[in-house]
Motif scaffolding. Sequence first.
Motif, PDB file in Angstrom:
ATOM      1  N   THR A 146      -7.525   3.212  -0.020  1.00 47.95           N
ATOM      2  CA  THR A 146      -6.603   2.881  -1.128  1.00 47.95           C
ATOM      3  C   THR A 146      -5.587   3.994  -1.351  1.00 47.95           C
ATOM      4  OG1 THR A 146      -8.486   1.822  -2.158  1.00 47.95           O
ATOM      5  CG2 THR A 146      -6.523   2.008  -3.489  1.00 47.95           C
ATOM      6  N   GLY A 147      -6.071   5.238  -1.373  1.00 47.64           N
ATOM      7  CA  GLY A 147      -5.173   6.381  -1.601  1.00 47.64           C
ATOM      8  C   GLY A 147      -4.094   6.463  -0.537  1.00 47.64           C
ATOM      9  N   ASP A 148      -4.492   6.267   0.728  1.00 43.68           N
ATOM     10  CA  ASP A 148      -3.525   6.332   1.845  1.00 43.68           C
ATOM     11  C   ASP A 148      -2.475   5.227   1.737  1.00 43.68           C
ATOM     12  OD1 ASP A 148      -4.899   8.474   2.826  1.00 43.68           O
ATOM     13  OD2 ASP A 148      -5.876   7.404   4.476  1.00 43.68           O
ATOM     14  N   ILE A 149      -2.925   3.996   1.409  1.00 43.28           N
ATOM     15  CA  ILE A 149      -1.946   2.887   1.338  1.00 43.28           C
ATOM     16  C   ILE A 149      -0.955   3.121   0.204  1.00 43.28           C
ATOM     17  CG2 ILE A 149      -1.663   0.388   1.505  1.00 43.28           C
ATOM     18  CD1 ILE A 149      -4.513  -0.032   1.215  1.00 43.28           C
ATOM     19  N   LEU A 150      -1.486   3.599  -0.932  1.00 45.92           N
ATOM     20  CA  LEU A 150      -0.594   3.874  -2.057  1.00 45.92           C
ATOM     21  C   LEU A 150       0.464   4.902  -1.669  1.00 45.92           C
ATOM     22  CD1 LEU A 150      -2.955   4.023  -5.176  1.00 45.92           C
ATOM     23  CD2 LEU A 150      -1.003   2.515  -4.885  1.00 45.92           C
ATOM     24  N   ARG A 151      -0.006   6.020  -1.061  1.00 48.43           N
ATOM     25  CA  ARG A 151       0.937   7.082  -0.661  1.00 48.43           C
ATOM     26  C   ARG A 151       1.941   6.571   0.368  1.00 48.43           C
ATOM     27  NH1 ARG A 151      -3.714  10.154  -1.753  1.00 48.43           N
ATOM     28  NH2 ARG A 151      -4.598   9.819   0.323  1.00 48.43           N
ATOM     29  N   GLU A 152       1.480   5.735   1.304  1.00 45.90           N
ATOM     30  CA  GLU A 152       2.354   5.195   2.349  1.00 45.90           C
ATOM     31  C   GLU A 152       3.443   4.301   1.746  1.00 45.90           C
ATOM     32  OE1 GLU A 152       4.270   4.506   5.629  1.00 45.90           O
ATOM     33  OE2 GLU A 152       2.659   5.990   5.529  1.00 45.90           O
ATOM     34  N   ASN A 153       3.041   3.450   0.784  1.00 50.73           N
ATOM     35  CA  ASN A 153       4.014   2.573   0.119  1.00 50.73           C
ATOM     36  C   ASN A 153       5.039   3.372  -0.676  1.00 50.73           C
ATOM     37  OD1 ASN A 153       3.615  -0.632   0.065  1.00 50.73           O
ATOM     38  ND2 ASN A 153       1.632   0.328   0.401  1.00 50.73           N
ATOM     39  N   VAL A 154       4.559   4.432  -1.342  1.00 54.70           N
ATOM     40  CA  VAL A 154       5.462   5.292  -2.123  1.00 54.70           C
ATOM     41  C   VAL A 154       6.437   6.008  -1.179  1.00 54.70           C
ATOM     42  CG1 VAL A 154       5.573   7.365  -3.578  1.00 54.70           C
ATOM     43  CG2 VAL A 154       3.899   5.584  -4.087  1.00 54.70           C
ATOM     44  N   ARG A 155       5.870   6.564  -0.088  1.00 53.18           N
ATOM     45  CA  ARG A 155       6.700   7.315   0.884  1.00 53.18           C
ATOM     46  C   ARG A 155       7.760   6.416   1.528  1.00 53.18           C
ATOM     47  NH1 ARG A 155       2.639   9.894   3.197  1.00 53.18           N
ATOM     48  NH2 ARG A 155       2.338   8.354   4.819  1.00 53.18           N
ATOM     49  N   SER A 156       7.341   5.166   1.846  1.00 58.34           N
ATOM     50  CA  SER A 156       8.269   4.250   2.521  1.00 58.34           C
ATOM     51  C   SER A 156       9.238   3.582   1.553  1.00 58.34           C
ATOM     52  CB  SER A 156       7.487   3.156   3.257  1.00 58.34           C
ATOM     53  OG  SER A 156       6.546   3.723   4.127  1.00 58.34           O
ATOM     54  N   GLY A 157       8.984   3.751   0.249  1.00 59.81           N
ATOM     55  CA  GLY A 157       9.887   3.168  -0.750  1.00 59.81           C
ATOM     56  C   GLY A 157       9.847   1.652  -0.792  1.00 59.81           C
ATOM     57  N   THR A 158       8.682   1.051  -0.475  1.00 55.97           N
ATOM     58  CA  THR A 158       8.564  -0.411  -0.557  1.00 55.97           C
ATOM     59  C   THR A 158       8.656  -0.825  -2.020  1.00 55.97           C
ATOM     60  OG1 THR A 158       6.164  -0.406  -0.865  1.00 55.97           O
ATOM     61  CG2 THR A 158       6.951  -0.396   1.425  1.00 55.97           C
ATOM     62  N   PRO A 159       8.996  -2.111  -2.290  1.00 53.37           N
ATOM     63  CA  PRO A 159       9.053  -2.554  -3.695  1.00 53.37           C
ATOM     64  C   PRO A 159       7.735  -2.267  -4.436  1.00 53.37           C
ATOM     65  CG  PRO A 159      10.010  -4.227  -2.268  1.00 53.37           C
ATOM     66  CD  PRO A 159       9.449  -3.174  -1.361  1.00 53.37           C
ATOM     67  N   LEU A 160       6.595  -2.495  -3.759  1.00 59.44           N
ATOM     68  CA  LEU A 160       5.294  -2.224  -4.389  1.00 59.44           C
ATOM     69  C   LEU A 160       5.108  -0.725  -4.619  1.00 59.44           C
ATOM     70  CD1 LEU A 160       3.046  -4.654  -2.271  1.00 59.44           C
ATOM     71  CD2 LEU A 160       3.599  -4.900  -4.697  1.00 59.44           C
ATOM     72  N   GLY A 161       5.571   0.073  -3.662  1.00 60.33           N
ATOM     73  CA  GLY A 161       5.467   1.534  -3.771  1.00 60.33           C
ATOM     74  C   GLY A 161       6.313   2.089  -4.906  1.00 60.33           C
ATOM     75  N   VAL A 162       7.514   1.536  -5.061  1.00 61.75           N
ATOM     76  CA  VAL A 162       8.423   1.978  -6.137  1.00 61.75           C
ATOM     77  C   VAL A 162       7.759   1.707  -7.493  1.00 61.75           C
ATOM     78  CG1 VAL A 162      10.631   1.467  -7.278  1.00 61.75           C
ATOM     79  CG2 VAL A 162      10.547   1.703  -4.785  1.00 61.75           C
ATOM     80  N   GLU A 163       7.129   0.533  -7.598  1.00 61.89           N
ATOM     81  CA  GLU A 163       6.451   0.150  -8.843  1.00 61.89           C
ATOM     82  C   GLU A 163       5.250   1.075  -9.101  1.00 61.89           C
ATOM     83  OE1 GLU A 163       6.512  -1.854 -12.205  1.00 61.89           O
ATOM     84  OE2 GLU A 163       8.022  -2.106 -10.635  1.00 61.89           O
ATOM     85  N   ALA A 164       4.461   1.336  -8.040  1.00 56.05           N
ATOM     86  CA  ALA A 164       3.264   2.176  -8.175  1.00 56.05           C
ATOM     87  C   ALA A 164       3.640   3.601  -8.564  1.00 56.05           C
ATOM     88  CB  ALA A 164       2.478   2.171  -6.862  1.00 56.05           C
ATOM     89  N   LYS A 165       4.751   4.089  -8.025  1.00 57.18           N
ATOM     90  CA  LYS A 165       5.188   5.473  -8.262  1.00 57.18           C
ATOM     91  C   LYS A 165       5.432   5.728  -9.746  1.00 57.18           C
ATOM     92  CE  LYS A 165       8.285   8.989  -6.342  1.00 57.18           C
ATOM     93  NZ  LYS A 165       8.802   9.613  -7.554  1.00 57.18           N
ATOM     94  N   LYS A 166       5.929   4.713 -10.444  1.00 57.35           N
ATOM     95  CA  LYS A 166       6.190   4.873 -11.889  1.00 57.35           C
ATOM     96  C   LYS A 166       4.900   5.257 -12.620  1.00 57.35           C
ATOM     97  CE  LYS A 166       9.724   1.241 -11.888  1.00 57.35           C
ATOM     98  NZ  LYS A 166       9.926  -0.174 -12.269  1.00 57.35           N
ATOM     99  N   PHE A 167       3.801   4.608 -12.255  1.00 57.90           N
ATOM    100  CA  PHE A 167       2.508   4.893 -12.904  1.00 57.90           C
ATOM    101  C   PHE A 167       1.958   6.237 -12.451  1.00 57.90           C
ATOM    102  CE2 PHE A 167       2.963   0.303 -13.071  1.00 57.90           C
ATOM    103  CZ  PHE A 167       2.626   0.033 -14.383  1.00 57.90           C
ATOM    104  N   MET A 168       2.063   6.502 -11.143  1.00 53.06           N
ATOM    105  CA  MET A 168       1.526   7.750 -10.595  1.00 53.06           C
ATOM    106  C   MET A 168       2.266   8.954 -11.176  1.00 53.06           C
ATOM    107  SD  MET A 168       1.067   6.183  -6.788  1.00 53.06           S
ATOM    108  CE  MET A 168       0.440   7.539  -5.805  1.00 53.06           C
ATOM    109  N   ASP A 169       3.584   8.839 -11.298  1.00 57.64           N
ATOM    110  CA  ASP A 169       4.384   9.940 -11.853  1.00 57.64           C
ATOM    111  C   ASP A 169       4.041  10.205 -13.321  1.00 57.64           C
ATOM    112  OD1 ASP A 169       5.601  10.311  -9.450  1.00 57.64           O
ATOM    113  OD2 ASP A 169       7.530   9.410  -9.995  1.00 57.64           O
ATOM    114  N   ALA A 170       3.618   9.139 -14.012  1.00 54.53           N
ATOM    115  CA  ALA A 170       3.260   9.279 -15.435  1.00 54.53           C
ATOM    116  C   ALA A 170       1.802   9.709 -15.594  1.00 54.53           C
ATOM    117  CB  ALA A 170       3.508   7.963 -16.160  1.00 54.53           C
ATOM    118  N   GLY A 171       1.115   9.926 -14.447  1.00 50.83           N
ATOM    119  CA  GLY A 171      -0.294  10.341 -14.491  1.00 50.83           C
ATOM    120  C   GLY A 171      -1.230   9.225 -14.910  1.00 50.83           C
TER     121      GLY A 171
END
Length: 215
Positions: free
Chosen positions: A31-56
Amino acid sequence: MNIILLGPPGSGKGTQAKMIADKYKVTHVSTGDILRENVRSGTPLGVEAKKFMDAGKLVPDALLIDIIKDRLAKDDVKGGWMLDGFPRTMPQAEALDKILPTLGQKIDVVLNIDVPDEELVKRVTGRRMCKCGTTYHVQFNPPKVEGKCDACGADLYQRADDNEETVKQRLSAYHAQTQPLIDYYNKRGIVATVLGVGDIKAIFGEVVKALDKRA
């Protein structure tokens, strides 16, 4: 073979996961790897996930489930997968049960690596790290010179969250969230529990026995 891997923090799950993926030629889906991969690649799902991750904050289930569904639809998992870090809760397990039939997939085995809490506390609180990436354990894998890295000679340090209180909190959360999952999958007769104590290769031998029975 499609495997769900369960095990408390400090159970050696990551080490066993790599050996399982190599032997059974299944894709390790962390799970951790897929999340990081989506964030790194800037996928729509990754962009959405990053908002939560950045807010802790934790990534909400609905979003995490979409990310898992997207990953399990890819061609490289056709030969089998091992889910590591998902599901962690009952709602996630129930959502996975709805996703898999739509992908023509099913869970073959839930591998539960079980380690007594007192052993886990000992393992995690004894960990020491070096900035060069080498890890030690004061009891099981000590450096040649106390407090110094064998590889580069730098001072070793203990991670802030590797203390007894934090470990016990993490274990308490794990038991509260994951024990119901083990019971849930046990009713289907697909849980294989292996005791994760002792030599790594010996534990892997027990893992292989458990998986071969299911295969």
